[in-house]
Design a protein around this motif. Structure first.
Motif, PDB file in Angstrom:
ATOM      1  N   ASN A 201       0.831  -1.203   0.000  1.00 10.14           N
ATOM      2  CA  ASN A 201       0.000   0.000   0.000  1.00 10.14           C
ATOM      3  C   ASN A 201       0.866   1.254   0.000  1.00 10.14           C
ATOM      4  O   ASN A 201       0.405   2.321  -0.375  1.00 10.14           O
TER       5      ASN A 201
ATOM      6  N   HIS B 224      -5.981  10.669   3.112  1.00 12.19           N
ATOM      7  CA  HIS B 224      -4.514  10.731   3.019  1.00 12.19           C
ATOM      8  C   HIS B 224      -4.086  12.186   3.251  1.00 12.19           C
ATOM      9  O   HIS B 224      -4.857  13.108   2.983  1.00 12.19           O
TER      10      HIS B 224
ATOM     11  N   ASN C 213      -5.882   3.906   2.728  1.00 10.75           N
ATOM     12  CA  ASN C 213      -4.560   3.293   2.589  1.00 10.75           C
ATOM     13  C   ASN C 213      -4.105   2.520   3.819  1.00 10.75           C
ATOM     14  O   ASN C 213      -3.373   1.550   3.721  1.00 10.75           O
TER      15      ASN C 213
ATOM     16  N   GLY D  99      -7.733  -0.116   4.550  1.00 12.40           N
ATOM     17  CA  GLY D  99      -8.271  -0.759   3.348  1.00 12.40           C
ATOM     18  C   GLY D  99      -9.774  -0.658   3.172  1.00 12.40           C
ATOM     19  O   GLY D  99     -10.308  -1.131   2.152  1.00 12.40           O
TER      20      GLY D  99
ATOM     21  N   GLN E 151      -5.562   3.935  -4.008  1.00 14.66           N
ATOM     22  CA  GLN E 151      -5.465   2.571  -3.498  1.00 14.66           C
ATOM     23  C   GLN E 151      -6.344   1.581  -4.252  1.00 14.66           C
ATOM     24  O   GLN E 151      -6.225   0.374  -4.030  1.00 14.66           O
ATOM     25  N   THR E 152      -7.242   2.067  -5.095  1.00 13.41           N
ATOM     26  CA  THR E 152      -8.171   1.130  -5.742  1.00 13.41           C
ATOM     27  C   THR E 152      -7.949   0.977  -7.239  1.00 13.41           C
ATOM     28  O   THR E 152      -8.203  -0.100  -7.773  1.00 13.41           O
TER      29      THR E 152
ATOM     30  N   LYS F 245       1.179   2.670  -7.297  1.00  7.28           N
ATOM     31  CA  LYS F 245       0.374   1.883  -6.368  1.00  7.28           C
ATOM     32  C   LYS F 245      -0.167   0.629  -7.034  1.00  7.28           C
ATOM     33  O   LYS F 245      -0.750  -0.219  -6.379  1.00  7.28           O
TER      34      LYS F 245
ATOM     35  N   THR G 249      -5.056  -5.750   2.135  1.00 11.26           N
ATOM     36  CA  THR G 249      -4.744  -4.989   3.343  1.00 11.26           C
ATOM     37  C   THR G 249      -5.122  -5.730   4.624  1.00 11.26           C
ATOM     38  O   THR G 249      -6.266  -6.134   4.794  1.00 11.26           O
TER      39      THR G 249
ATOM     40  N   SER H 137       0.557  -5.235   3.853  1.00 12.20           N
ATOM     41  CA  SER H 137      -0.205  -5.078   2.607  1.00 12.20           C
ATOM     42  C   SER H 137       0.415  -5.935   1.514  1.00 12.20           C
ATOM     43  O   SER H 137       1.573  -5.772   1.160  1.00 12.20           O
TER      44      SER H 137
END
Lengths: 389, 146
Positions: A13, A103, A154, A157, A182-183, A205, A298, A356
């Motif tokens: 991650n 974030h 992040n 999750g 993250q996705t 990422k 995660t 992660s």
């Protein structure tokens, strides 16, 4: 770290290693085809073609039009560009709504906007890290210019209900931005279905290179550029294109498109076997994040009575790389803002650990952690004044 | 952020870990909310006529905290063994940090907590032997709520 045998990277991650297939696609654009895409000669046109091909791959991955994509230097720039760009393109609305678990690329940008007179509202989350929709419904009003909520968190999750959030934002004509670093490349994304107007993503990422990302902006959504200069990216992001990076991002998108489904399943299996193993071997651990509705790779846990950095350093000695929400690892004296917002007590936030998993992990990696980790916990609990047994 | 070799050595192989049954002095400093907590247990060779000259004959500790916190507690326990109470009271956080070949600036508070927890244990001892007058002169741990 002399007795390190094998290294196990479980910090995907934070960043993923670039896929060798991505690197291979990038290499020609450092030297052989290194012309400026803005040049009109043959070499420049070949570079331009490469950039546009990557744009098509990206737009297929997130289901948008090619002229809705803007390449940037990564997630942080995309977040800044979306939030500041949307705010500066208008003057009537002054309120920005975000969440407590964003974030820092979003939170710090919002802090900066506050200094410039914007009202910032941070929506709370529940114990699993899901944003409070009732709060959002009440907070969004006709003064709201932007709602910025991440797609998945992040640290823990947890995946946010973007569609519902988008509907709330649009009810009052607000723009909906989502930090989806993250996705993207990990779960399917459809800009229309998710009701997202602006989406931030980052190459590194999902097995692409560092230093490249994109902001996707739906047609009709107004925003001002952050960078002023040449005509690049349809006057919205000045600066010569990072051609090898963009090609790498495109390649990463293409691989994810075809492999996402099977990969998600196998990563989820690894993660669940790690959690089962840890739970069996170590007592008094808790899972942080949503039990089901979270990223496949995660695993965020809190280990009672001990502190995160001391676990990380011990894991590091065994070649296992993870991360923690402990203050000691954040460079500040505060524990993870995400865990605290979820109501995790301070001592458990300091005792958190994030594993992660990603594309390049194997069952052997997980077995190694399960073999080594219980001993580390036992040793640290033996010195802890909080542990009574 | 980089730890010195000495910090890593004391962190991986901490000295004097544990508790002392019926210790002569017990001192705690730090707070799990902040991520660091240390408790020291002292056995003291008494000097009735001048308690400040009494010596620490045995020391044990327990720590909840990061790598630096564990290393500080271990190093500090080594440093004060055999020292007189007045010598221990004169110690500063820099003494421990220097013995560890330095600590990252953000970790200096760990060194503070280590020294203060030991001084707290000395204070506890002086109170137990009825020398509140001497105990009152020792600063100890500023934040005692935990």
């Amino acid at each position: 770290m002399e007795h390190k045998k094998k290294s196990v990277y479980l910090d995907n991650n934070a960043t993923t290693p670039a896929d060798p297939r991505v690197i291979e696609k990038m290499l020609p654009y450092f030297h052989e085809t290194s012309a400026n895409p803005s040049s009109i000669h043959g070499a420049g046109r070949r570079a331009r073609d490469a950039v546009e091909e990557a744009r098509e791959k990206l737009s297929r991955l997130v289901h948008c039009r090619t002229d809705e994509t803007y390449f940037t230097s990564g997630g942080t720039e995309s977040d800044n560009m979306g939030i500041k760009g949307a705010a500066f393109a208008q003057s009537e609305r002054t309120k920005i709504i975000t969440s407590a678990i964003e974030h820092h690329a979003v939170l710090t940008t919002c802090d900066y906007m506050k200094k410039h007179g914007y009202e910032i509202v941070k929506a709370p989350v529940d114990e699993y890290g899901i944003v409070d929709l009732n709060f959002l419904s009440r907070a969004v009003d006709d003064k709201t210019l932007l709602v910025s909520i991440m797609h998945a968190n992040n640290e823990v999750g947890t995946i946010e209900p973007l569609k519902d959030i988008g509907e709330i934002a649009h009810r009052h004509g607000a723009i909906f931005h989502s930090d989806a670093v993250q996705t993207v490349g990990k779960i399917p994304i459809d800009m229309d279905a998710l009701q997202v107007d602006m989406l931030s993503l980052s190459g590194h990422k999902f097995y692409g290179p560092k230093g490249v990302g994109a902001l996707v902006v739906r047609r009709g959504t107004r925003f001002d550029p952050l960078h002023h200069g040449g005509h690049h990216e349809r006057n919205k992001r000045a600066g010569t294109e990072n051609v090898p990076g963009i090609v790498g991002l495109g390649a990463a998108c293409e691989i994810s498109m075809t492999e996402m489904n099977t990969e998600e399943k196998s990563i989820r299996e690894l993660r669940d076997s790690l959690w089962i193993g840890i739970n069996k071997e170590i007592g008094e651990v808790q899972l942080n994040g949503h039990p089901e509705n979270r990223l496949a790779g995660t695993l965020n846990i809190s280990v009672k009575y001990i502190e995160g950095e001391s676990m990380l350093l011990n894991l590091d000695m065994h070649g296992i790389y993870a991360s923690s929400g402990s203050a000691c690892t954040s460079g500040s004296l505060e524990a993870s803002h995400v865990l605290l917002a979820m109501g995790v007590p301070h001592d458990l936030a300091h005792g958190s650990l994030r594993f992660s998993m990603g594309r390049f992990n194997t069952k052997r990696d997980i077995d190694h952690v399960i073999e080594v980790f219980p001993g580390i916990v036992k040793k640290l609990r033996a010195i802890s004044p909080l542990c009574k047994n | 952020m980089q730890y010195s070799e000495k910090v890593m050595d004391h962190f991986m192989n901490p000295r004097n870990v544990g508790e002392i049954e019926n210790a002569d002095g017990i001192g705690t400093c730090g707070n799990p909310v902040c991520g660091d907590l240390m408790t020291f247990y002292l056995r003291i060779e008494p000097r009735i006529e001048d308690p400040n000259k009494a010596c620490i004959s045995e020391i044990r500790f327990k720590t909840f905290g990061c790598g630096a916190a564990i290393a500080v507690a271990s190093m500090a326990s080594e440093m004060v063994k055999g020292k007189t109470l007045s010598e221990v009271t004169a110690m500063s956080r820099d003494d421990v940090a220097n013995e560890l070949d330095g600590l990252p600036p953000i970790k200096m508070h760990c060194s503070n907590i280590g020294v203060q927890a030991i001084q707290e244990a000395v204070k506890d001892y002086l109170k137990k032997i009825g020398r509140d007058d001497l105990a009152g002169k020792i600063k100890g741990c500023p934040d005692k709520k935990h």
